[in-house]
Enzyme design. Structure first.
Site, PDB file in Angstrom:
ATOM      1  N   ASP A 121       6.358   9.189   4.367  1.00  0.00           N
ATOM      2  CA  ASP A 121       6.401   7.822   3.840  1.00  0.00           C
ATOM      3  C   ASP A 121       7.755   7.655   3.153  1.00  0.00           C
ATOM      4  OD1 ASP A 121       5.525   5.229   2.953  1.00  0.00           O
ATOM      5  OD2 ASP A 121       5.116   6.077   0.989  1.00  0.00           O
ATOM      6  N   SER A 122       8.068   6.427   2.809  1.00  0.00           N
ATOM      7  CA  SER A 122       9.305   6.166   2.069  1.00  0.00           C
ATOM      8  C   SER A 122       9.238   6.752   0.658  1.00  0.00           C
ATOM      9  CB  SER A 122       9.538   4.663   1.973  1.00  0.00           C
ATOM     10  OG  SER A 122       8.441   4.049   1.333  1.00  0.00           O
ATOM     11  N   CYS A 125       3.172   4.949   6.519  1.00  0.00           N
ATOM     12  CA  CYS A 125       4.034   3.904   5.954  1.00  0.00           C
ATOM     13  C   CYS A 125       3.909   2.681   6.847  1.00  0.00           C
ATOM     14  CB  CYS A 125       5.478   4.413   5.934  1.00  0.00           C
ATOM     15  SG  CYS A 125       6.669   3.174   5.375  1.00  0.00           S
ATOM     16  N   GLU A 174       5.758   2.465  -7.744  1.00  0.00           N
ATOM     17  CA  GLU A 174       6.610   3.658  -7.910  1.00  0.00           C
ATOM     18  C   GLU A 174       7.020   3.836  -9.382  1.00  0.00           C
ATOM     19  OE1 GLU A 174       8.136   6.011  -5.579  1.00  0.00           O
ATOM     20  OE2 GLU A 174       6.905   5.323  -3.902  1.00  0.00           O
ATOM     21  N   CYS A 185       0.423  -1.771   3.422  1.00  0.00           N
ATOM     22  CA  CYS A 185       1.420  -0.827   2.921  1.00  0.00           C
ATOM     23  C   CYS A 185       0.638   0.259   2.187  1.00  0.00           C
ATOM     24  CB  CYS A 185       2.378  -1.552   1.986  1.00  0.00           C
ATOM     25  SG  CYS A 185       3.396  -0.462   0.975  1.00  0.00           S
ATOM     26  N   HIS A 238       1.272   1.992  -0.258  1.00  0.00           N
ATOM     27  CA  HIS A 238       1.343   1.994  -1.728  1.00  0.00           C
ATOM     28  C   HIS A 238       0.257   1.111  -2.346  1.00  0.00           C
ATOM     29  CE1 HIS A 238       5.372   3.697  -1.251  1.00  0.00           C
ATOM     30  NE2 HIS A 238       5.468   3.834  -2.567  1.00  0.00           N
TER      31      HIS A 238
HETATM   32  N1  DGL Z   1       4.451   2.841   1.781  1.00  0.00           N
HETATM   33  C1  DGL Z   1       5.423   2.004   2.440  1.00  0.00           C
HETATM   34  C2  DGL Z   1       4.695   1.095   3.414  1.00  0.00           C
HETATM   35  O1  DGL Z   1       3.578   1.429   3.749  1.00  0.00           O
HETATM   36  C3  DGL Z   1       6.282   1.356   1.431  1.00  0.00           C
HETATM   37  C4  DGL Z   1       7.465   0.709   2.050  1.00  0.00           C
HETATM   38  C5  DGL Z   1       8.671   0.622   1.187  1.00  0.00           C
HETATM   39  O2  DGL Z   1       9.224   1.649   0.871  1.00  0.00           O
HETATM   40  O3  DGL Z   1       9.084  -0.504   0.907  1.00  0.00           O
HETATM   41  O4  DGL Z   1       5.170   0.088   3.877  1.00  0.00           O
END
Ligand code: DGL
Length: 275
Positions: A10-11, A73, A152, A186, A188
């Site tokens: 993931d990011s 992600c 975050e 997403c 998150h």
């Molecule tokens: N968890 C990422 C997603 O599902 C976050 C994306 C981001 O870093 O903006 O889209």
């Protein structure tokens, strides 16, 4: 091959919501997780940059000898070209199709909301997946660019005023559209589920994209004869591209418990995937 680890990326920390479910479903599997904490967020960037970052993340996981890759992600799942995913030496799973299938199964009034990053919503990926499964479903989508930085930075507790304000701003048109199902597109966003549910009301079903992707990955491994023969005792290794201590600090919230297993920082710029 069956004994090799599952690669998840993931990011940042969001993909840990998928790891949490994978650990519950497949406790015998070893998992290698990469969170690109040095370059998060991805969702406000352009397609070329997201694709280039994802390619490096995948190259790193391949260097760890994984047997499959889960792009945990929504942004990468909506952006990384299918042709490149198909060319990988191992199978690749994204979060969009499983979440769309779960939403199509859950909706009773045929109105589904979609929340995601700017890149995810601009891609139309969830809308396209839903249209492919159940063409009659009406969708309303909202980009929520502040959700990832809020999460975050630790703003996800029930009653957090900044999160509640952002939710009100982003969710107003979605609530007004009368959806009965809402895709948290997403990985998150499940951390903000309480805030989102408080605004949307108790009759709206929330679909967790990382959670549903974990089931899809389990089914894919089972179908391919790739489940680890061991029923329990799997391990987890975590890699990040920024400070490990910061990761450790928040990871337990996403995982629902402390991140047991090593956490190491790597230089993601060193990895390249053949085009
Ligand atoms: N968890 C990422 C997603 O599902 C976050 C994306 C981001 O870093 O903006 O889209």
């Amino acid at each position: 091959m069956r004994e090799k680890p599952i690669g998840v990326f993931d990011s940042g920390l969001g993909g840990l919501t998928a790891v949490r479910q994978l650990r519950a479903l497949l406790p015998g599997e070893d998992i290698v997780y990469f969170g690109d904490t040095g370059r998060v967020p991805y969702g406000s960037r352009g397609r070329d940059i997201i694709t280039a970052y994802a390619a490096q993340d995948i190259a790193f996981l391949l260097s760890c000898g994984v047997k499959t890759i889960l792009a945990a992600c929504g942004t990468v799942s909506s952006t990384f070209p299918q042709s490149r995913a198909d060319a990988l030496p191992v199978s690749y799973t994204g979060v969009v199709a499983p979440a769309a299938a779960a939403a199509a199964a859950a909706t009773k009034n045929g109105r589904v909301g979609i929340l995601g990053t700017q890149a995810t919503i601009a891609s139309g990926s969830y809308q396209a997946a839903l249209a492919g499964i159940a063409p009659g479903i009406a969708t309303v989508a909202a980009a929520c660019p502040l959700f990832v930085p809020l999460v975050e930075n630790g703003h996800f507790a029930k009653g957090d005023t900044m999160a509640a304000l952002a939710a009100e701003e982003y969710l107003a048109p979605v609530r007004a559209a009368g959806v009965d199902t809402l895709i948290l597109g997403c990985t998150h966003y499940p951390l903000l589920a309480d805030t989102i549910a408080a605004y949307m009301g108790p009759d709206v079903a929330l679909i967790d994209s990382g959670y549903t992707a974990a089931f899809a990955l389990r089914d894919k491994l089972a179908a391919g004869g790739l489940l680890h023969p061991r029923a329990t005792g799997g391990t987890c290794r975590y890699f990040v591209s920024d400070d490990e201590v910061r990761f450790d600090h928040l990871a337990h919230v996403f995982l629902g418990k402390a991140a047991e297993g090593e956490v190491r920082r790597i230089n993601i710029e060193e990895y390249t995937l053949a085009p």
